[in-house]
Design a protein around this motif. Sequence first.
Motif, PDB file in Angstrom:
ATOM      1  N   SER A 148     -26.577 -48.367   9.466  1.00 14.40           N
ATOM      2  CA  SER A 148     -26.201 -47.140  10.167  1.00 14.40           C
ATOM      3  C   SER A 148     -27.403 -46.361  10.686  1.00 14.40           C
ATOM      4  O   SER A 148     -27.251 -45.472  11.528  1.00 14.40           O
ATOM      5  CB  SER A 148     -25.371 -46.239   9.243  1.00 14.40           C
ATOM      6  N   GLU A 151     -28.064 -45.742  14.471  1.00  9.41           N
ATOM      7  CA  GLU A 151     -27.425 -44.719  15.293  1.00  9.41           C
ATOM      8  C   GLU A 151     -28.456 -43.747  15.878  1.00  9.41           C
ATOM      9  O   GLU A 151     -28.265 -43.222  16.976  1.00  9.41           O
ATOM     10  CB  GLU A 151     -26.379 -43.969  14.472  1.00  9.41           C
ATOM     11  N   LYS A 172     -20.971 -49.259  17.903  1.00  7.02           N
ATOM     12  CA  LYS A 172     -20.303 -48.974  16.625  1.00  7.02           C
ATOM     13  C   LYS A 172     -19.236 -50.010  16.328  1.00  7.02           C
ATOM     14  O   LYS A 172     -19.054 -50.426  15.177  1.00  7.02           O
ATOM     15  CB  LYS A 172     -19.701 -47.569  16.669  1.00  7.02           C
TER      16      LYS A 172
END
Length: 204
Positions: A148, A151, A172
């Motif tokens: 993650s 991002e 995503k």
Amino acid sequence: NENRALWLDIDLIVNDSIQDFYYQDFAGYSFVACKDIENQKTHLNNLGLPDNSDYINSGVILFNLPLMRKHSIGDYYNFYSTHKDTIIWPDQDILNGMFLGRIKVLDCDRYNVQVSNWRFHNEYDLGKCAIIHYIGNNKPWFKTYTNSAAEIWDKYYIIAFNKGNGYLLYKKMYRKIITPLLNNIIKYYNNTPSLKRIRNLFKK
């Protein structure tokens, strides 16, 4: 393609002010760098350095140019020639070996936060880290990158290349759904005896 070549190796994100880092006092050291998060003992042993030495990561370095310019290309080559059989990371190992005791070492919790697809420092708030360093061969612009922490990289990629929110949704979807699904299929395929026999038949 040509455009991809321009950003393929951009694995550092400057996410906050680095004035404190850039304008710090060298205190007589040749350069400033942060500790590497890999197994430092292995690298130190390969270079013949004491186990209690700090092994730095060369991804983020602030050089004291007057001191660094005192060394010729030959100095670096001679060190490499002496240790070429045990060097793993050429630039990083050479800098650690040549400048032992002359490196101002910082912790990596702000100016070189090293994350990879398999390692994520949950104790850090990446939004407050000044420099995020995406280490390893699997980079955040690859579809197979599921961490993650990517991002933040996506956020700046959108700004730099004028991408829309559709790009974020696309990435995503790959990280959360498609890549884990494919990984599970591959894992199942590799661990199922009957499928292994079929695969071995095709190999023959």
